[in-house]
Design a protein around this motif. Structure first.
Motif, mmCIF file in Angstrom:
data_model
loop_
_atom_site.group_PDB
_atom_site.id
_atom_site.type_symbol
_atom_site.label_atom_id
_atom_site.label_comp_id
_atom_site.label_asym_id
_atom_site.label_seq_id
_atom_site.Cartn_x
_atom_site.Cartn_y
_atom_site.Cartn_z
ATOM 1 N N UNK A 1 53.158 23.755 94.269
ATOM 2 C CA UNK A 1 52.176 23.378 93.247
ATOM 3 C C UNK A 1 52.677 23.886 91.901
ATOM 4 N N UNK A 2 53.546 23.115 91.270
ATOM 5 C CA UNK A 2 54.104 23.523 89.987
ATOM 6 C C UNK A 2 53.100 23.284 88.870
ATOM 7 N N UNK A 3 52.963 24.269 87.987
ATOM 8 C CA UNK A 3 52.204 24.129 86.754
ATOM 9 C C UNK A 3 53.177 24.489 85.638
ATOM 10 N N UNK A 4 53.613 23.464 84.887
ATOM 11 C CA UNK A 4 54.599 23.676 83.827
ATOM 12 C C UNK A 4 53.854 23.919 82.526
ATOM 13 N N UNK A 5 54.188 25.035 81.868
ATOM 14 C CA UNK A 5 53.504 25.449 80.645
ATOM 15 C C UNK A 5 54.526 25.660 79.539
ATOM 16 N N UNK A 6 54.337 24.953 78.427
ATOM 17 C CA UNK A 6 55.160 25.121 77.226
ATOM 18 C C UNK A 6 54.430 26.104 76.329
ATOM 19 N N UNK A 7 55.072 27.211 75.976
ATOM 20 C CA UNK A 7 54.411 28.262 75.214
ATOM 21 C C UNK A 7 54.696 28.194 73.716
ATOM 22 N N UNK A 8 55.309 27.087 73.276
ATOM 23 C CA UNK A 8 55.475 26.890 71.834
ATOM 24 C C UNK A 8 54.129 26.479 71.240
ATOM 25 N N UNK A 9 53.983 26.652 69.937
ATOM 26 C CA UNK A 9 52.768 26.211 69.261
ATOM 27 C C UNK A 9 52.730 24.694 69.154
ATOM 28 N N UNK A 10 51.521 24.133 69.091
ATOM 29 C CA UNK A 10 51.382 22.675 69.010
ATOM 30 C C UNK A 10 52.090 22.074 67.805
ATOM 31 N N UNK A 11 51.992 22.663 66.603
ATOM 32 C CA UNK A 11 52.725 22.076 65.470
ATOM 33 C C UNK A 11 54.244 22.055 65.708
ATOM 34 N N UNK A 12 54.756 23.111 66.305
ATOM 35 C CA UNK A 12 56.193 23.183 66.605
ATOM 36 C C UNK A 12 56.600 22.077 67.578
ATOM 37 N N UNK A 13 55.762 21.824 68.553
ATOM 38 C CA UNK A 13 56.054 20.784 69.542
ATOM 39 C C UNK A 13 55.959 19.395 68.907
ATOM 40 N N UNK A 14 54.906 19.158 68.162
ATOM 41 C CA UNK A 14 54.672 17.827 67.603
ATOM 42 C C UNK A 14 55.668 17.476 66.494
ATOM 43 N N UNK A 15 56.073 18.453 65.697
ATOM 44 C CA UNK A 15 57.022 18.169 64.617
ATOM 45 C C UNK A 15 58.466 18.242 65.091
ATOM 46 N N UNK A 16 58.675 18.749 66.268
ATOM 47 C CA UNK A 16 60.034 18.895 66.779
ATOM 48 C C UNK A 16 60.355 17.889 67.857
ATOM 49 N N UNK A 17 60.313 18.348 69.074
ATOM 50 C CA UNK A 17 60.813 17.551 70.190
ATOM 51 C C UNK A 17 59.750 16.857 71.016
ATOM 52 N N UNK A 18 58.523 17.317 70.959
ATOM 53 C CA UNK A 18 57.523 16.866 71.914
ATOM 54 C C UNK A 18 57.676 17.688 73.188
ATOM 55 N N UNK A 19 56.953 17.295 74.238
ATOM 56 C CA UNK A 19 57.053 18.019 75.506
ATOM 57 C C UNK A 19 58.011 17.297 76.450
ATOM 58 N N UNK A 20 58.403 17.965 77.491
ATOM 59 C CA UNK A 20 59.341 17.419 78.473
ATOM 60 C C UNK A 20 58.723 16.312 79.317
ATOM 61 N N UNK A 21 57.408 16.339 79.424
ATOM 62 C CA UNK A 21 56.678 15.380 80.251
ATOM 63 C C UNK A 21 55.224 15.379 79.798
#
Length: 192
Positions: A89-109
């Protein structure tokens, strides 16, 4: 040596305050006089045994191991999460801030949850009850016993910290993707 002894004592107190979970640092203040009076055991013949007892729970379980993985292993995990396959039961968590994710790469999935490291630390996310966690972060709180937490960030540093915090909160199955978004998306990105 005194600072190390002080840290070990505070860790032992906080372990007691957090139901004997290893290495949890409590926000409560401890006076220096109370600490130094309790450090006398460090100078006796039972020092090693007492130190081991401080960091282990009552049932003598070792603290959880954090497994570091590379891009190939993360690709497999993301595939399992996206397809609902696999035996974990994998729970993948990205710990970057939302602005960093949205202005950069987005999420892996689309199935990767966003839970910024500052919110984990300031809000004690992994120690929240299930209902409060879901209301605050918009996804169900992972089970400490059943789920495998997989942390990622930009380069692996913040995800390692989040993994350690999860371990301190009683999670048993923890994975850290050491490459992060830079590795996943193929290079360094400029965040503006």
């Amino acid at each position: 040596m005194l600072l190390l002894s002080l840290f070990m004592y505070v860790s032992s107190i906080s372990g007691f305050l957090s139901f004997n979970r290893p290495c949890f640092v409590s926000p409560r203040h401890v006076s220096v006089s109370s600490v130094t009076s309790k450090l006398s055991f460090l100078h006796g013949p039972t020092r090693r045994r007492d130190l081991q007892r401080m960091f282990l729970s009552d049932d003598d379980q070792q603290p959880p191991t954090i497994t570091n993985i590379d891009k190939a292993e993360m690709t497999e995990i993301i595939s399992h999460v996206d397809n609902g396959t696999g035996d974990k039961n994998y729970v993948v968590i990205d710990v970057r801030g939302e602005p960093e994710i949205m202005m950069g790469t987005g999420t892996m999935s689309e199935k990767v949850h966003i839970l910024p490291l500052p919110q984990i630390t300031m809000m004690g996310a992994f120690d929240m009850d299930d209902k409060s966690f879901e209301a605050q972060f918009n996804f169900p709180k992972p089970s400490a016993e059943e789920d495998t937490l997989v942390f990622t960030c930009k380069m692996g540093g913040r995800s390692q910290q989040a993994a350690q915090l999860a371990a301190m909160s009683g999670y048993k199955k923890i994975i850290n993707y050491t490459g992060g978004a830079d590795d996943w998306f193929g290079g360094e990105f400029v965040y503006t």
